[in-house]
Structures are given as C-alpha cells and as structure tokens.
Design an enzyme around this catalytic site. Structure first.
Site, mmCIF file in Angstrom:
data_model
loop_
_atom_site.group_PDB
_atom_site.id
_atom_site.type_symbol
_atom_site.label_atom_id
_atom_site.label_comp_id
_atom_site.label_asym_id
_atom_site.label_seq_id
_atom_site.Cartn_x
_atom_site.Cartn_y
_atom_site.Cartn_z
ATOM 1 N N LYS A 1 26.491 32.097 27.307
ATOM 2 C CA LYS A 1 26.338 32.333 28.753
ATOM 3 C C LYS A 1 24.856 32.206 29.081
ATOM 4 O O LYS A 1 23.995 32.373 28.218
ATOM 5 C CB LYS A 1 26.819 33.734 29.128
ATOM 6 C CG LYS A 1 27.222 33.878 30.567
ATOM 7 C CD LYS A 1 28.628 33.354 30.792
ATOM 8 C CE LYS A 1 29.156 33.660 32.165
ATOM 9 N NZ LYS A 1 30.611 33.493 32.204
HETATM 10 P P1 NAD Z 1 31.242 32.780 43.236
HETATM 11 O O1 NAD Z 1 29.776 32.661 43.277
HETATM 12 O O2 NAD Z 1 32.075 31.612 43.641
HETATM 13 O O3 NAD Z 1 31.711 34.046 44.129
HETATM 14 C C1 NAD Z 1 31.196 35.307 43.945
HETATM 15 C C2 NAD Z 1 31.695 36.202 45.061
HETATM 16 O O4 NAD Z 1 31.295 37.552 44.795
HETATM 17 C C3 NAD Z 1 31.139 35.871 46.439
HETATM 18 O O5 NAD Z 1 32.155 36.024 47.421
HETATM 19 C C4 NAD Z 1 30.058 36.924 46.658
HETATM 20 O O6 NAD Z 1 29.806 37.196 48.025
HETATM 21 C C5 NAD Z 1 30.705 38.104 45.963
HETATM 22 N N1 NAD Z 1 29.736 39.144 45.590
HETATM 23 C C6 NAD Z 1 28.531 39.002 44.985
HETATM 24 N N2 NAD Z 1 27.924 40.192 44.847
HETATM 25 C C7 NAD Z 1 28.773 41.100 45.360
HETATM 26 C C8 NAD Z 1 28.718 42.507 45.506
HETATM 27 N N3 NAD Z 1 27.657 43.211 45.085
HETATM 28 N N4 NAD Z 1 29.770 43.133 46.094
HETATM 29 C C9 NAD Z 1 30.835 42.442 46.530
HETATM 30 N N5 NAD Z 1 30.948 41.106 46.406
HETATM 31 C C10 NAD Z 1 29.926 40.445 45.841
HETATM 32 O O7 NAD Z 1 31.607 33.246 41.736
HETATM 33 P P2 NAD Z 1 32.948 33.001 40.930
HETATM 34 O O8 NAD Z 1 32.818 31.737 40.167
HETATM 35 O O9 NAD Z 1 34.117 33.205 41.831
HETATM 36 O O10 NAD Z 1 32.871 34.180 39.857
HETATM 37 C C11 NAD Z 1 33.267 35.510 40.170
HETATM 38 C C12 NAD Z 1 33.478 36.295 38.886
HETATM 39 O O11 NAD Z 1 34.468 35.645 38.078
HETATM 40 C C13 NAD Z 1 32.238 36.439 38.002
HETATM 41 O O12 NAD Z 1 32.264 37.678 37.348
HETATM 42 C C14 NAD Z 1 32.449 35.321 36.963
HETATM 43 O O13 NAD Z 1 31.759 35.573 35.750
HETATM 44 C C15 NAD Z 1 33.953 35.384 36.788
HETATM 45 N N6 NAD Z 1 34.538 34.143 36.266
HETATM 46 C C16 NAD Z 1 34.378 32.966 36.918
HETATM 47 C C17 NAD Z 1 34.971 31.809 36.403
HETATM 48 C C18 NAD Z 1 34.903 30.491 37.112
HETATM 49 O O14 NAD Z 1 35.562 29.552 36.669
HETATM 50 N N7 NAD Z 1 34.166 30.361 38.198
HETATM 51 C C19 NAD Z 1 35.689 31.868 35.191
HETATM 52 C C20 NAD Z 1 35.847 33.104 34.565
HETATM 53 C C21 NAD Z 1 35.265 34.239 35.109
#
Ligand code: NAD
Length: 429
Positions: free
Chosen positions: A115
């Site tokens: 990561k």
């Molecule tokens: P993203 O950047 O597309 O979205 C993140 C969202 O979280 C946004 O809506 C943002 O406004 C919100 N956010 C940020 N800080 C916040 C807070 N303090 N309180 C409330 N909301 C908040 O990110 P993503 O790709 O959707 O990833 C989200 C989570 O899923 C992360 O933990 C990431 O590690 C995990 N994840 C993502 C993937 C992927 O394929 N994108 C895969 C596995 C896990």
C-alpha cells in the site's frame, strides 16, 4: 506480541497499525502459529519513503512526501492501492499493506500485499498539478513497482485517471520494445488504457454480494431493508447502487462534507449524479442535513462504512442499530469496538473479505493484460461472484467449525495459506 485487551483511553493502540497487528496476533494465537512464521508475517518487507519536487501552476516548487510499503510477497507480486490523503504516513501504509496480504491470501490470488500514497489533500491542487505530482511520484518510485513486482491500484482520492498517468509515466521510462509488456504495472485503469470491464464497480459489487450472501444465510429478505453508508466514493456508491437494485433503501449517507438523512430513501443514482456535477454531497436537496454524530446511530438494518479506517470506535459502537456491518473500507472497526459489537450480536463482514471484490477485479484486469485478452462485463461479474462466494462460504464454515468470529476466521484462512508457502519453500539461504 500484542494480545492484551485494549481500553478506550489507550490512544496509541487506536491506530490502524496496532489494530491490524492485534487482529493478526489474535488469529495467530488461535491456531498456535509457528513462532518463526509469526516473526516473518509480523513485519513489512520493504518501506519506501520518497520526497520529490513538483512545479505548481504559480511557478513555485512544492516538495511532497510519498510512501510505498511492501508487506509480504510469499504468494506473488505485491498488490495494493495508492491513497492521496493528509493521513497517509508510514504507519498507515504499513497497516494497509498488511491488510492487503491477508486479503489477497484469503481470496486465493497469486499476490502479496502493499500500500502507499502521498500525504496530500488533493482538493488543494488543480488537475494539471495532480497530474504532475502523480507522474513525479511514479518516477520517484522507479523500478520499486512493476508488473511482476508490485502493482498499485486506486484507493481513497485516486481513480482510473491517476492510474492512467502512472501507467504512461512508467511505460515512458522503458525502452520502446518493452513498453507494451508493462501494461499491467497498475490496475484500475480506464477502459481505453488497458482497463477491464467491471473494475470500476468491483469493490462495491463485492460489498453488495457479501451482504446478499449473509442475507441468504440468515434467511433475510433484502427488499425494504434500510442501510446507511459512510463515504460515497467508488465503494460507497456502487455498494448502494446494487443494494438499491435489490430493493433495499438508503436512508443516511455521510461524506467529508456532512451527513444527509431521508427516512423515505435517498436515490443512489440521483445522489451520484448530483455529486458528479457539484463535486461533493453538499447542498443535496432530497435529504435533510443532520449532525455527523447521529450517523452511526441511525435506525437501519445494514451499516456500510466505506470511507476511512478507525471510524467505528468504542464510543460509536453502542449506538449502532444495524444487524450487520459490511466493511467496505479498510480497517473501519477498531478492536475494542468489535468486541462490543460481537457481544451485542451484530455480525461484522470483515474488510479483507467484504471489500476483496476490488482486488479480485484487479487480478482479472492484470490477467487480461498479461495474456492479451479482453473479457466482457458479464464474464467479469460472473467470475467475480463465483470467487467471492467461495471466499464467503470458506470464512463462514471456518468461523463455525472453529468457534471464532468471521474476521478471525478470515485471518486464519489467509495465515494458513502463507504458512504453507513458508513451510514448503523454506527460508533462503
Ligand atoms: P473515494 O476517494 O472514492 O471515496 C471516499 C469517500 O469517503 C468520499 O465520499 C469522501 O467524501 C468520504 N470521506 C473521506 N473522509 C471522510 C470522513 N472523515 N468522514 C466521512 N466520509 C469521509 O475512496 P474509495 O475508493 O471509495 O475507498 C473508500 C474505502 O474503501 C477506503 O477505506 C479504501 O481503502 C477502501 N477500498 C477501496 C477499494 C477500491 O477499489 N477503490 C478497494 C478496497 C477497499
């Protein structure tokens, strides 16, 4: 070794790294893991910190700090996302890299865990600046990443465009006859740049599938059930989209701008269209703005944390009304909160299972690039569902057979797979 109970006033142990270490040691204790293998899996193989200068739009130079942590590659090349967020640091990258190792091992993929990211608030920069930052970061990482060595993907605040810039920069540093053999240096690319059908929705679809598998096991009909989502980005939106199609109702959503509530239901598609036009959920008319503190206390059946780590804490856990927590985010529930939730009879579908649709989708993209194939959306979704169903059933049966919670069961499956690799291969020299 960390295995004593933690208390709510122990702030150091509330960090993500302490959290993942506790989860690991708890599972390792329960299978009496070989102490030598415990030593190996308890550390990260490589930790890279890079500082690099980038020229801003105003002509000034800013220096950025980027990270890439490679936890373990006993099962294959390192794999894991890149995050652009002010909270990115070495400990966060280490914790998230470890979760990736357990996740890829659990899913039965030929990958290890990594990561990284940049400690930055991307909202402060123009698109042109973000492109230069990304390209210069890629250059600084150099050959520490590579299609058979370490393969990044999107995470918080990065997306398919970010991956396209990384790909282009990485390929441009290679000799012309080697360029096309590097197409799989990143996954989560746009379709036109070697991406795969379905990778955009893979994580959220996986979260939805896990909820569907849980509902089937518990004989729950999802029609008319209510859910709340923290984080309405890639994962939060797609999970909501598929749940809504199944007849469930989104009643509260929280993003970085606040919490939005509508008992009658918020349309995920409408909310996403609004977000695309405005850039956030702020100002959305068909929901009422409520206090952030009320979010986890919302009356609902399903809770999906899909934002950052350590969101479900000992303070918030007692307020949760949902019967099931589907962890879209990595590390959203801290260990102390989990103990309390389990005591309360709430099921937690653990992150390394629940959000593994993303890395499974990435694996499919990597395979297609490697083999010169292009699969249809139907093929991708079908293969994804089959793989995730196998993981889900394995976790539930280990949980039942060994009398452990689903997270511990998921860790046991992952650790035992790695243990086999070390026992069979031995330690060099
Ligand atoms: P993203 O950047 O597309 O979205 C993140 C969202 O979280 C946004 O809506 C943002 O406004 C919100 N956010 C940020 N800080 C916040 C807070 N303090 N309180 C409330 N909301 C908040 O990110 P993503 O790709 O959707 O990833 C989200 C989570 O899923 C992360 O933990 C990431 O590690 C995990 N994840 C993502 C993937 C992927 O394929 N994108 C895969 C596995 C896990």
């Amino acid at each position: 070794m960390i295995s004593e109970k933690i208390t709510k006033d122990d702030p150091v142990k509330r960090g993500m790294l302490a959290n993942v270490m506790r989860q690991f040691h708890h599972a390792a204790d329960s299978i009496e893991l070989n102490p030598n293998i415990r030593k190996i899996l308890g550390i990260t193989n490589n930790e890279l910190v890079v500082h690099f200068p980038v020229k801003m739009d105003n002509g000034e130079v800013e220096v950025f700090t980027g990270y890439r942590v490679q936890h373990n590659n006993a099962l294959g090349p390192y794999k894991g996302g890149l995050r652009y967020h002010p909270t990115v640091d070495l400990d966060a990258a280490k914790a998230l890299a470890m979760w990736m190792t357990w996740k890829t091992a659990l899913a039965g993929l030929p990958y290890g865990g990594a990561k990284g990211g940049i400690q930055i608030d991307p909202k402060k920069y123009s698109i042109a600046e973000l492109e230069r930052i990304t390209r210069r970061f890629t250059y600084a990482l150099g050959d520490n990443i590579g299609p058979e060595l370490d393969i990044p993907a999107p995470d918080v605040n990065t997306n398919s465009q970010t991956m396209a810039w990384i790909l282009d920069t990485f390929m441009s540093t290679k000799a012309p006859n080697e360029r096309s053999t590097n197409l799989h240096v990143v996954t989560g690319k746009p379709l036109g740049a070697g991406g795969s059908e379905g990778r955009d929705r893979a994580t959220g679809f996986g979260v939805f599938l896990c909820i569907k598998f849980w509902a089937k096991k518990e004989k729950v009909d999802l029609t008319g059930k209510t859910f709340i989502v923290q984080g309405f980005g890639n994962v939060g939106f797609w999970a909501s989209y598929f749940l809504e199609k199944e007849g469930a109702r989104l009643v509260a959503v929280q993003d970085v701008t606040g919490t939005y509530y509508n008992k009658g239901g918020i349309s995920a598609v409408e909310l996403n269209d609004y977000q695309k036009s405005v850039g956030s959920l702020e100002g959305f008319k068909n929901a009422q703005v409520v206090s952030n503190d009320d979010f986890f206390a919302t009356d609902c059946d399903i809770c999906i944390p899909a934002a950052l780590g350590n969101q479900i804490t000992l303070e918030r856990a007692p307020k949760i009304k949902a019967k099931v927590i589907a962890e879209g985010a990595n590390g959203p529930t801290d260990v102390a909160a989990e103990e309390l939730l389990l005591e309360r009879g709430i099921t937690i579908i653990p992150d390394i299972l629940c959000n593994s649709g993303g890395v499974i989708g990435s694996y499919f993209e990597w395979l297609q690039n490697r083999n010169g194939e292009i699969w249809t959306l139907e093929e991708v979704m079908e293969k994804l569902e089959k793989k995730l169903k196998t993981s889900f059933e394995k976790v539930m049966s280990v949980s039942q057979e060994r009398g452990v919670d689903p997270r511990t069961a998921a860790f046991i499956i992952a650790i035992e797979r790695l243990e086999q690799a070390y026992i069979q291969r031995g330690i060099f020299p």
